[in-house]
Design an enzyme around this catalytic site. Structure first.
Site, mmCIF file in Angstrom:
data_model
loop_
_atom_site.group_PDB
_atom_site.id
_atom_site.type_symbol
_atom_site.label_atom_id
_atom_site.label_comp_id
_atom_site.label_asym_id
_atom_site.label_seq_id
_atom_site.Cartn_x
_atom_site.Cartn_y
_atom_site.Cartn_z
ATOM 1 N N SER A 1 0.858 -1.191 0.000
ATOM 2 C CA SER A 1 0.000 0.000 0.000
ATOM 3 C C SER A 1 0.888 1.233 0.000
ATOM 4 O O SER A 1 2.084 1.139 0.310
ATOM 5 C CB SER A 1 -0.843 0.006 1.285
ATOM 6 O OG SER A 1 -1.516 1.234 1.447
ATOM 7 N N TYR B 1 -1.960 -0.049 10.852
ATOM 8 C CA TYR B 1 -1.947 -0.463 9.441
ATOM 9 C C TYR B 1 -0.633 -0.078 8.762
ATOM 10 O O TYR B 1 -0.022 -0.887 8.075
ATOM 11 C CB TYR B 1 -3.134 0.156 8.720
ATOM 12 C CG TYR B 1 -3.303 -0.297 7.279
ATOM 13 C CD1 TYR B 1 -3.491 -1.645 6.969
ATOM 14 C CD2 TYR B 1 -3.284 0.624 6.225
ATOM 15 C CE1 TYR B 1 -3.657 -2.064 5.645
ATOM 16 C CE2 TYR B 1 -3.455 0.216 4.906
ATOM 17 C CZ TYR B 1 -3.638 -1.128 4.621
ATOM 18 O OH TYR B 1 -3.807 -1.542 3.309
HETATM 19 P P1 NAP Z 1 -11.215 -6.335 0.649
HETATM 20 O O1 NAP Z 1 -12.238 -6.150 -0.419
HETATM 21 O O2 NAP Z 1 -11.631 -6.233 2.070
HETATM 22 O O3 NAP Z 1 -10.482 -7.733 0.398
HETATM 23 C C1 NAP Z 1 -9.641 -8.318 1.363
HETATM 24 C C2 NAP Z 1 -9.489 -9.787 1.045
HETATM 25 O O4 NAP Z 1 -8.578 -10.356 2.010
HETATM 26 C C3 NAP Z 1 -10.800 -10.550 1.151
HETATM 27 O O5 NAP Z 1 -10.921 -11.412 0.037
HETATM 28 C C4 NAP Z 1 -10.645 -11.357 2.428
HETATM 29 O O6 NAP Z 1 -11.288 -12.630 2.303
HETATM 30 C C5 NAP Z 1 -9.135 -11.562 2.459
HETATM 31 N N1 NAP Z 1 -8.675 -11.926 3.801
HETATM 32 C C6 NAP Z 1 -8.735 -11.193 4.938
HETATM 33 N N2 NAP Z 1 -8.252 -11.910 5.967
HETATM 34 C C7 NAP Z 1 -7.894 -13.124 5.464
HETATM 35 C C8 NAP Z 1 -7.353 -14.298 6.016
HETATM 36 N N3 NAP Z 1 -7.088 -14.395 7.335
HETATM 37 N N4 NAP Z 1 -7.101 -15.358 5.219
HETATM 38 C C9 NAP Z 1 -7.379 -15.280 3.886
HETATM 39 N N5 NAP Z 1 -7.896 -14.205 3.296
HETATM 40 C C10 NAP Z 1 -8.151 -13.130 4.069
HETATM 41 O O7 NAP Z 1 -10.052 -5.261 0.471
HETATM 42 P P2 NAP Z 1 -9.030 -4.943 -0.745
HETATM 43 O O8 NAP Z 1 -8.946 -3.477 -0.837
HETATM 44 O O9 NAP Z 1 -9.358 -5.725 -1.953
HETATM 45 O O10 NAP Z 1 -7.670 -5.443 -0.093
HETATM 46 C C11 NAP Z 1 -6.756 -6.305 -0.744
HETATM 47 C C12 NAP Z 1 -5.333 -5.908 -0.361
HETATM 48 O O11 NAP Z 1 -5.060 -4.604 -0.853
HETATM 49 C C13 NAP Z 1 -5.089 -5.846 1.152
HETATM 50 O O12 NAP Z 1 -3.804 -6.379 1.421
HETATM 51 C C14 NAP Z 1 -5.122 -4.364 1.459
HETATM 52 O O13 NAP Z 1 -4.378 -4.041 2.604
HETATM 53 C C15 NAP Z 1 -4.511 -3.817 0.185
HETATM 54 N N6 NAP Z 1 -4.772 -2.420 -0.126
HETATM 55 C C16 NAP Z 1 -6.060 -1.930 -0.209
HETATM 56 C C17 NAP Z 1 -6.265 -0.583 -0.496
HETATM 57 C C18 NAP Z 1 -7.636 0.023 -0.588
HETATM 58 O O14 NAP Z 1 -7.760 1.273 -0.543
HETATM 59 N N7 NAP Z 1 -8.681 -0.750 -0.750
HETATM 60 C C19 NAP Z 1 -5.165 0.262 -0.704
HETATM 61 C C20 NAP Z 1 -3.897 -0.266 -0.610
HETATM 62 C C21 NAP Z 1 -3.700 -1.589 -0.340
HETATM 63 P P3 NAP Z 1 -12.111 -13.406 3.450
HETATM 64 O O15 NAP Z 1 -12.602 -12.378 4.417
HETATM 65 O O16 NAP Z 1 -13.190 -14.097 2.685
HETATM 66 O O17 NAP Z 1 -11.110 -14.366 4.030
#
Ligand code: NAP
Length: 256
Positions: free
Chosen positions: A143, A156
């Site tokens: 991120s 975070y």
């Molecule tokens: P999201 O829609 O909440 O997706 C997060 C995913 O992680 C879900 O599929 C969830 O699946 C999975 N997850 C969480 N805990 C888990 C566990 N213990 N085991 C396996 N899977 C797990 O959010 P997203 O934005 O797509 O996030 C994806 C990545 O991008 C993350 O690493 C986040 O930190 C990063 N990111 C996001 C943003 C943003 O603004 N959205 C910006 C920068 C970086 P289940 O709950 O079904 O297990």
């Protein structure tokens, strides 16, 4: 194929296998679709199996329950994989937004276990297969929170910094091995991220994106598929992408 299938994923398309963690929503689900469209056989993992089963059916891949915070779950997941060409370390997220003086230790532990130790577990388990592929690629979704700090965000930002250090340390450690490493650092992406961060509070989660145009999960997924499409001698080390309306982890068009 679905979680009920214990057989190996059938290799098709470009003959390569891509694994995406946390593929039940957001960036992970979009990446699975983009990699499948690029010809990969995609193996997806997450805890919400109903969602990954549906996605696997849609893209012709394979889904399996995966909890990256559980060593036995990661071991079972890895044991079903004969071949891995691409690993997308995507599972992760944030919990809470609080000053350090009021930090919730359970939230901090969740963030470290999921983003940092989870990435370590999965990477360690799949590394032998990635090396054996002859042209492996590890993509880690950190991120812009891995590059900077912001008030109330230390749980975070600290976890994302640590995840980034883990990923970047692998690059020299694997020098001479046929594995490329790409770190993706997105800014604001509208996914379930804020819903998770604010424990299901939809109003608060929605307000994060008010007054600006965030990235979509597909915007990030396209970049991941592009990184995977580079020839074996080209390593895209780090890609930072943000909405035009945001300049860093602290400033966007709303905050000025
Ligand atoms: P999201 O829609 O909440 O997706 C997060 C995913 O992680 C879900 O599929 C969830 O699946 C999975 N997850 C969480 N805990 C888990 C566990 N213990 N085991 C396996 N899977 C797990 O959010 P997203 O934005 O797509 O996030 C994806 C990545 O991008 C993350 O690493 C986040 O930190 C990063 N990111 C996001 C943003 C943003 O603004 N959205 C910006 C920068 C970086 P289940 O709950 O079904 O297990």
């Amino acid at each position: 194929m679905t979680t009920s299938d214990s057989t190996e994923a059938t290799v098709q398309g470009n003959g390569k296998v891509a694994v995406v963690t946390g593929a039940s929503s957001g960036i992970g689900a979009a990446s699975a679709r983009a990699l499948a469209a690029a010809g990969y056989t995609v193996v997806i993992g997450a805890r919400r199996v109903d969602r990954i089963d549906a996605l696997a059916t849609e893209i012709g891949g394979r889904a399996m329950y995966l909890d990256v915070t559980d060593a036995a779950s990661v071991e079972r997941f890895a044991a079903t994989l004969d071949r891995v060409d691409v690993l997308v370390n995507n599972a992760g997220g944030a919990k809470g937004l609080a000053p350090i003086a009021e930090a919730n230790l359970d939230d901090w532990r969740w963030m470290w276990e999921t983003n940092v130790v989870g990435t370590l577990r999965v990477t360690k388990a799949l590394l032998p297969a990635l090396i054996a592929s002859g042209d492996g690629l590890i993509v880690t979704i950190t991120s812009i929170a891995a590059l900077d700090t912001y008030d109330n965000g230390a749980g975070y930002t600290a976890a994302k910094h640590a995840q980034s250090v883990l990923h970047r340390t692998l690059r020299p450690e694997l020098l001479g091995q046929p594995v490329r490493l790409t770190e993706i650092c997105p800014g604001m992406v509208e996914t379930e991220f804020s819903l998770v961060r604010f424990n299901g509070d939809t109003d608060r989660a929605g307000s994060v994106y008010n007054g600006l145009t965030p990235l979509t999960a597909d915007d990030v997924a396209e970049v991941i598929a592009f990184a995977a499409s580079r020839p074996p001698h080209v390593n895209l080390d780090r890609i930072v992408l943000m909405p035009r309306d945001q300049v860093d982890a602290r400033r966007n068009i709303r905050t000025g």
